[in-house]
Write an enzyme that holds these catalytic residues in place. Structure first.
Site, PDB file in Angstrom:
ATOM      1  N   HIS A  93      60.349  12.241  14.736  1.00  0.00           N
ATOM      2  CA  HIS A  93      60.058  13.178  13.650  1.00  0.00           C
ATOM      3  C   HIS A  93      60.359  14.609  14.063  1.00  0.00           C
ATOM      4  CE1 HIS A  93      58.046   9.919  11.692  1.00  0.00           C
ATOM      5  NE2 HIS A  93      57.124   9.831  12.615  1.00  0.00           N
ATOM      6  N   HIS A 119      55.952  22.120  18.753  1.00  0.00           N
ATOM      7  CA  HIS A 119      57.042  21.321  18.176  1.00  0.00           C
ATOM      8  C   HIS A 119      57.729  22.128  17.073  1.00  0.00           C
ATOM      9  CE1 HIS A 119      53.661  20.307  15.437  1.00  0.00           C
ATOM     10  NE2 HIS A 119      54.615  20.431  14.535  1.00  0.00           N
ATOM     11  N   HIS A 121      60.262  22.446  13.337  1.00  0.00           N
ATOM     12  CA  HIS A 121      60.736  21.951  12.043  1.00  0.00           C
ATOM     13  C   HIS A 121      61.963  22.760  11.631  1.00  0.00           C
ATOM     14  CE1 HIS A 121      56.986  19.689  11.222  1.00  0.00           C
ATOM     15  NE2 HIS A 121      56.407  20.676  11.904  1.00  0.00           N
ATOM     16  N   HIS A 138      55.594  25.215  15.659  1.00  0.00           N
ATOM     17  CA  HIS A 138      54.145  25.047  15.516  1.00  0.00           C
ATOM     18  C   HIS A 138      53.505  24.917  16.888  1.00  0.00           C
ATOM     19  CE1 HIS A 138      54.601  23.444  11.144  1.00  0.00           C
ATOM     20  NE2 HIS A 138      54.585  24.757  11.208  1.00  0.00           N
ATOM     21  N   THR A 205      51.006  18.878   8.546  1.00  0.00           N
ATOM     22  CA  THR A 205      52.127  18.737   7.606  1.00  0.00           C
ATOM     23  C   THR A 205      52.800  17.370   7.741  1.00  0.00           C
ATOM     24  OG1 THR A 205      53.823  19.658   9.067  1.00  0.00           O
ATOM     25  CG2 THR A 205      52.575  21.230   7.727  1.00  0.00           C
ATOM     26  N   THR A 206      52.193  16.490   8.509  1.00  0.00           N
ATOM     27  CA  THR A 206      52.692  15.115   8.667  1.00  0.00           C
ATOM     28  C   THR A 206      51.509  14.164   8.445  1.00  0.00           C
ATOM     29  OG1 THR A 206      52.241  15.193  11.044  1.00  0.00           O
ATOM     30  CG2 THR A 206      54.483  15.732  10.348  1.00  0.00           C
TER      31      THR A 206
HETATM   32 ZN   LIG Z   1      54.524  20.902  12.581  1.00  0.00          ZN
END
Ligand SMILES: [Zn+2]
Length: 255
Positions: A93, A119, A121, A138, A205-206
């Site tokens: 992801h 991590h 995005h 993040h 957000t996941t």
């Molecule tokens: Zn994130």
């Protein structure tokens, strides 16, 4: 084609399929059956599993388009980021770097939130006053009771991000377990000079989209090159790994 090469071709084809299927299964397992496109995409997360129901039922979901600002004179976030990351992980992801326990933290609300991982995005998830960014980092922190605080850093296309260069040289091509990191990566190096921020209450957000997360979005973006974004995007399926913005509902954003 003679008989031998015919059978060799068959073995090659089926052997190929088996290997591809096994790899797909492994990735699927790591992904826990959610993704960013199609039937397992963000619109359907809430119905993929009862554990993910907050993704569709929650009223304080992330990301958001930050607006409805309230002037709040927010105290500075105290960053205690002295340690370096020890592991890098492609979980299918995102790409994440892990920090050793009890080595880096922020202080917010008179509480210490330990830095767990950073991590990425691409494109960015949050928007600021309807402005889109190319990438978002993040910095995920937790206090002793497990309450989460995420510092979000916006990244916009421009020069190469020097802090990411070493990391990007070690991006794991495939989704699997953590690798030890040989480059020196300090979270501090990624932060902008200006550390003013917006604050609101949101969620992961996941999946499972858990709420009650303190979101601290730094106002000043940092640069990231188009090549860096491209190299990252290629690893997470060639499409974006950003959840679309969610309704802001009754929330206000402090600034
Ligand atoms: Zn994130």
């Amino acid at each position: 084609m003679n008989r031998t090469s015919f059978f060799a071709a068959i073995v090659l084809i089926f052997g190929g399929f088996t290997l591809a299927n096994a790899e797909e299964k492994d990735v699927e397992h790591l992904n826990s059956h959610w993704g960013y496109a199609g039937a397992t995409g963000p619109e359907n997360w809430g119905s993929l599993s009862p554990k993910y129901s907050t993704c569709s039922q929650g009223a304080n979901q992330s990301p958001i388009n930050l607006k409805n600002f309230t002037e709040a004179n927010l105290p500075p976030i105290e960053f205690i980021y002295n340690s370096q990351a020890t592991e890098i992980l492609n979980n299918g992801h995102t790409v994440q770097v892990n920090f050793p326990p009890s080595t880096a933290a922020i202080r917010v609300d008179d509480t210490t939130f330990e830095l767990k991982q950073v991590h990425f995005h691409a494109p960015a998830e949050n928007q600021i006053d309807s402005r889109f960014f190319d990438m978002e980092a993040h910095f995920v922190h937790a206090d002793a009771s497990g309450n989460l605080a995420v510092v979000a850093l916006m990244m916009q296309n421009g020069e190469s991000n020097i802090a990411l260069e070493g990391l990007w040289g070690e991006l794991p091509a495939k989704a699997d377990g953590p690798h030890s990191l040989s480059t020196r990566f300090f979270a501090q190096q990624m932060l902008p000079v200006e550390k003013d921020y917006y604050r609101f209450s949101g969620s992961l957000t996941t999946p499972p989209c858990t709420e009650g997360v303190r979101w601290l979005v730094l106002k000043q973006p940092v640069p990231v090159s188009a090549q860096q974004v491209k190299a990252f995007t290629a690893l997470v399926g060639g499409h974006g790994n950003n959840r679309p913005v969610q309704p802001i509902n009754a929330r206000t954003v402090l600034r």
